[in-house]
Design an enzyme around this catalytic site. Structure first.
Site, PDB file in Angstrom:
ATOM      1  N   GLN B 502       0.936  -1.281  -0.046  1.00 31.09           N
ATOM      2  CA  GLN B 502      -0.137  -0.134   0.015  1.00 31.09           C
ATOM      3  C   GLN B 502       0.979   1.330   0.137  1.00 31.09           C
ATOM      4  OE1 GLN B 502       0.874  -1.274   2.760  1.00 31.09           O
ATOM      5  NE2 GLN B 502       0.269  -0.816   4.548  1.00 31.09           N
ATOM      6  N   ALA B 541      -6.696  -3.231  10.073  1.00 28.59           N
ATOM      7  CA  ALA B 541      -7.640  -2.228  10.942  1.00 28.59           C
ATOM      8  C   ALA B 541      -7.154  -0.878  10.167  1.00 28.59           C
ATOM      9  CB  ALA B 541      -7.719  -2.432  12.212  1.00 28.59           C
ATOM     10  N   GLY B 741      -6.755   2.850   4.003  1.00 28.79           N
ATOM     11  CA  GLY B 741      -6.173   1.713   3.295  1.00 28.79           C
ATOM     12  C   GLY B 741      -7.615   0.707   3.004  1.00 28.79           C
ATOM     13  N   GLU B 742      -8.305   0.460   3.721  1.00 36.15           N
ATOM     14  CA  GLU B 742      -9.608  -0.447   3.501  1.00 36.15           C
ATOM     15  C   GLU B 742     -10.785   0.294   3.182  1.00 36.15           C
ATOM     16  OE1 GLU B 742     -10.154  -3.542   6.861  1.00 36.15           O
ATOM     17  OE2 GLU B 742      -9.267  -1.889   7.939  1.00 36.15           O
TER      18      GLU B 742
END
Lengths: 161, 786
Positions: B502, B541, B741-742
């Protein structure tokens, strides 16, 4: 298993090697010649991580190519695209456009892009997208890869005069 | 605030040159002298069976086979391949019911491809040949694909710890009534003007990280167990492996290689137990396992498929009175993070809208399918698929504008966040909605597509979401960081944060450089080996930048402070009168009174005695700062996605035309990396809603465990995409940053489903929304599109 003596030129260097008839080019590059820059992603020719460049600038899936059929052939892998300490314009464009995340598809994606631009130096965005089908990237959503190939196309047109 | 020099700029990624050249070293690229090859013998005869008899003798006799390992040849200790259980306290873990029930090689096969033995040989080929000679006698057991089947009172038990094969339900002690939420839902429904209710299904989606899992392990001549892996959480795996094999942690090292993507598939362990067991069986010899893609598919955890029921009550004016929901997750063969996913799926529901009353129940049941675990979004895309379609349906029935409804009813700064424990620290969702709507032309297109003719129908949809920045206050958060200033004042930052691809190592280097005031070239992150860099939970997370970045920032502030303290003593001024520029420390307003940072750092290390005075030339000691950082905040990002598409009602095909996502990320440390997360997330979210599902036949055998048969969206399938970064700054994140990120995977799911709804007039409850399902629904309902 029968064996074959072949001469394979990788990135400008000749290798006289004996290969088993069931070994793929990918296995020979990675295991026999210790050149891990070409990646195993699926082994079924779907993901393009194992792409290498032939002399005619076509990109092939080395996971589907038997090494024994490559006698006398010249191939280029991602690490061989650098000339001296100068990266290939496609590699430089991938850097400039942050077209890399995990990097596992990148060597194959770079090889595929070089092949695409050799055949079609000024591709449209749609042609780039279609040309990259068969190379899977799971990180980028392809946006920055397409941008990088477009930029490389322009940069290469500039250097070619 | 002084002008930022590196934060906020899309600098060259620290790892990128090696990646474009192919010289970055992934686990599969590691070769050690004398290396042997390991092969796991898997059960491909059954998805559920007992191993009655295992005969490894023929395999052992194959020339080149060094060792064969059955269940009794390895530790009999059990484990849990996930690491989520380590992040809850003992008391909480007991309440949640976390278990460790996995064996390295099993005698109770629970999914097609479960590992039953291991072969170690001089080559992969020999190992494979030997594996085919393993003789196994099985007692076939009934195959359970659904929770109803495995939850049946007569069903074979997967583990004695979980009667009825219910892996998890929200525990009564923590959630009275086995439900989370607030208010009186049942009473609220009685007062509602509109109540809608439906049951959805969200698919078993595979991460498809491009690098298949590979490992090398070596029990070396110093009696240390080394494991090279591309796992995304090396520190927690370090402890798990040490426990499993009864070794002190000082005799185990997890060497983290470059990670070829994770997306949750590497949250915890995959084959680390197997490879380490093999290495321990052949001391002094390295062993390598390279998983073929087809097996990687089965052994690394996927997204949980779920049946998801939801009921919502509204007042006529759109006031969301109550939501009642239940998700039943198909767990696969083993428990893993059984307690967490079924909970967070409800947390995302809790966190989104201002429901006056809310009740959510979450359960999981074992099934005879490959294991499920973490996948980017961790329940959030599932909730988005359901909740955002339900909201859309209500808006249509109440004749309300779906964009305005969301603007009015989403949670805001100060409202309780997803865990219902701490308030949202910042929220710029309305900016996200405004900017996204403008870029895609929402108002005009929404109106235009309301009246169409012909077989090709266009639609535009919107969905909103929020996620998390780290796991506080739900489960453990902690990162340690040590910063050392070298002889030339350049900095080494020792931190165990993972870069899964990432770009975390680049963004974290930027934070360190900015805080120290050094150019980026003078800062290096030292990461990788699990015993070298102190503790970090690992990448999950969406925590790495928010928590790891804050830890680095604090350590760098301390190191900078120590440097200024020494300079202050030399210049005989107070520390707060000093400033640093270009490694020169000077008195503000009097630049001629200065001292070189390089001199201070070097003198601290090369601490010679001044012959004239007989005293040291300067203060002794390499400047070093250490922090052990636990956040006391969580700053969730908010986001909105707009999708425009065209449905061919004659073929069922969906053509994606445009996607616009806008994310309230606080501050973009590296804008191009942030956009990359949003764009890559969109590819996975669009895949989940349109094409991606792992299929199994009635025997539990995988049907599409390859890239040939599992359809991900390729370069030419993807729509035109625009990523908008909304940077209003968060009061707690490093330099104001929140996570990204998610988040990117979440809202493309709901927005696409809603666009299909506008185009066809149909809501699809069963994901993914494939052409077959679209055609089936059109025909079933007798609809025509003239």
């Amino acid at each position: 298993m029968s064996k074959h003596m072949i001469t394979l030129n990788v990135n400008g260097e000749d290798h006289d090697i004996v290969v088993a008839s069931n070994k793929t080019l990918l296995e020979v590059l990675r295991e026999q010649l210790n050149m891990p820059d070409t990646k195993y992603g699926c082994g079924t020719g779907e993901c393009g991580a194992c792409s290498v460049l032939l002399e005619d600038n076509s990109a092939i899936n080395s996971c589907l190519t038997l090494a024994a059929t490559m006698d006398g052939k010249k191939i280029t892998t991602a690490s061989g695209l650098e000339k001296g300490d100068k990266l290939h314009p496609v590699q430089q464009a991938f850097i400039d456009h942050a077209a890399v995340q995990c990097g596992f598809c990148t060597p194959g994606m770079v090889v595929k892009s070089v092949s695409l631009l050799a055949k079609n130096p000024r591709p449209t965005e749609q042609e780039i997208r279609e040309g990259l089908e068969g190379s899977i990237c799971r990180c980028t959503g392809y946006v920055k890869i397409v941008n990088a190939v477009e930029a490389a196309s322009k940069a290469m047109a500039g250097t070619a005069g | 605030m002084t002008e930022l020099k590196t934060v906020g700029k899309s600098i060259e990624r620290v790892d990128i040159k090696a990646k474009v050249l192919g010289t970055a070293v992934y686990a599969a690229d590691i070769k050690l002298p004398g290396m042997l090859h390991g092969k796991i013998v898997r059960c491909f005869e059954h998805a559920h069976a007992k191993v009655v008899h295992l005969d490894l003798s023929a395999a052992a006799a194959v020339p080149g086979v060094v060792k064969v390992l059955g269940p009794k040849d390895v530790t009999s200790k059990t484990y849990n391949q996930s690491v989520i259980d380590l992040m809850a306290s003992k008391t909480e873990g007991a309440m949640l019911g976390d278990i460790e029930e996995q064996h390295i090689f099993t005698e109770h096969v629970k999914f097609w491809g479960d590992g039953i033995a291991g072969i170690i040989a001089v080559s992969e080929e020999v190992a494979e040949r030997a594996a085919k000679l393993v003789r196994v006698e099985y007692e076939p057991l009934p195959v359970y694909i659904t929770p109803e089947e495995s939850g049946h009172p007569e069903a074979v038990q997967f583990t004695p710890h979980k009667p009825g094969n219910r892996a998890f339900q929200l525990p009564e002690e923590m959630f009275p009534g086995n439900a989370l939420g607030w208010g009186d839902v049942d009473k609220a429904f009685e007062e509602a003007d509109l109540v809608i209710e439906d049951t959805f299904y969200t698919p078993k989606q595979k991460q498809c990280q491009m690098e298949p899992n590979s490992y090398v392990a070596l029990y070396d001549d110093s009696n240390r167990l080394n494991c090279w892996t591309s796992g995304q959480m090396p520190k927690l795996v370090h402890e798990k492996i040490a426990r499993l094999f009864d070794l002190p942690m000082s005799r185990v090292t997890i060497h983290q290689t470059v990670v070829g993507g994770g997306f949750g598939a590497r949250l915890g362990m995959v084959l680390e137990p197997e490879i380490c067991a093999m290495a321990l069986a052949v001391p002094g010899r390295p062993v390598k396992i390279q998983q073929p893609r087809e097996e990687d598919w089965l052994t690394s955890p996927s997204r949980h498929p779920a049946r998801y029921w939801m009921k919502i009550g509204f007042r006529k004016d759109g006031t969301p009175l109550a939501v009642d929901a239940k998700s039943v997750n198909f767990k696969g063969g083993y428990y893993l993070d059984g307690s967490a996913l079924a909970s967070t799926t409800g947390f995302w529901l809790q966190g989104m809208y201002k429901f006056e009353n809310l009740r959510y129940k979450g359960e999981s049941y074992f099934t005879n399918q490959p294991v499920c675990g973490a996948f980017r979004g961790y329940g959030n895309p599932q909730t988005n698929f359901v909740l955002e379609q339900m909201i859309e349906r209500a808006c249509v029935q109440l004749d309300l504008d779906p964009l305005e409804w969301r603007r009015k009813w989403h949670k805001e700064t100060g409202d309780m966040s997803w865990l219902n424990a701490t308030p949202y620290t910042s929220c710029a969702l309305n900016d996200c909605l405004d900017r996204g709507a403008e870029v895609i032309g929402w108002a005009q297109k929404r109106k235009k597509y309301a009246n169409q003719t012909g077989p090709k129908r266009r639609g535009i949809g919107v969905a909103v979401g929020n996620h998390t920045s780290g796991a506080f206050p739900m489960i453990l958060e902690h990162t340690t960081c040590t910063v050392r200033l070298n002889e030339d004042a350049s900095a080494t930052v020792l931190v165990a944060c993972s870069d899964m691809g990432q770009g975390a190592h680049t963004s974290l280097t930027q934070i360190a450089a900015e805080t120290l005031g050094w150019p980026i070239e003078d800062v290096r992150l030292e990461t990788g080996d699990s015993d070298a860099n102190g503790f970090d939970i690992g990448a999950h997370a969406s925590r790495t930048l928010y928590v790891g970045g804050a830890a680095i920032m604090k350590a760098c502030q301390d190191a900078r402070g120590q440097l200024l303290d020494r300079a202050a003593r030399i210049l005989k001024v107070n520390r707060d009168e000093l400033d640093i520029d270009n490694k020169t420390i000077f008195v503000e307003g009097e630049p001629e009174r200065s001292v070189s940072a390089v001199d201070i750092c070097r003198t601290g290390i090369y601490n010679f005695i001044d012959h004239a005075t007989g005293l040291p030339e300067g203060e002794l000691g390499q400047i070093q700062a250490y922090v052990s950082y636990k956040p006391d905040q969580n700053s969730p990002p908010f986001f909105a996605t707009f999708v425009e598409l065209e449905v061919d009602t004659e073929t069922g095909e969906v053509e994606l035309l445009e996607l616009v996502s806008s994310h309230d990320i606080g501050k973009a440390i590296h804008p191009a990396i942030c956009e990359g997360q949003m764009e890559g997330g969109a590819q996975q979210g669009l895949g989940m809603v349109l094409t991606e599902e792992m299929y199994f036949d009635e025997r539990g055998f995988a049907i599409n465990n390859s890239f040939t048969d599992y359809k991900m969206l390729g370069a030419s399938d993807m729509p035109k995409m625009t990523s908008i970064l909304v940077e209003n700054g968060d009061p707690y994140g490093p330099f104001g940053a929140k996570s990204v990120g998610e988040a990117g995977v979440v809202t493309p799911v709901g927005a696409t489903a809603n666009a299909i709804y506008q185009a066809t007039g149909i809501q699809f409850t069963q994901g993914p929304i494939t052409p077959e399902k679209i055609l089936h629904e059109i025909r079933k309902r007798g609809l025509t599109y003239d």
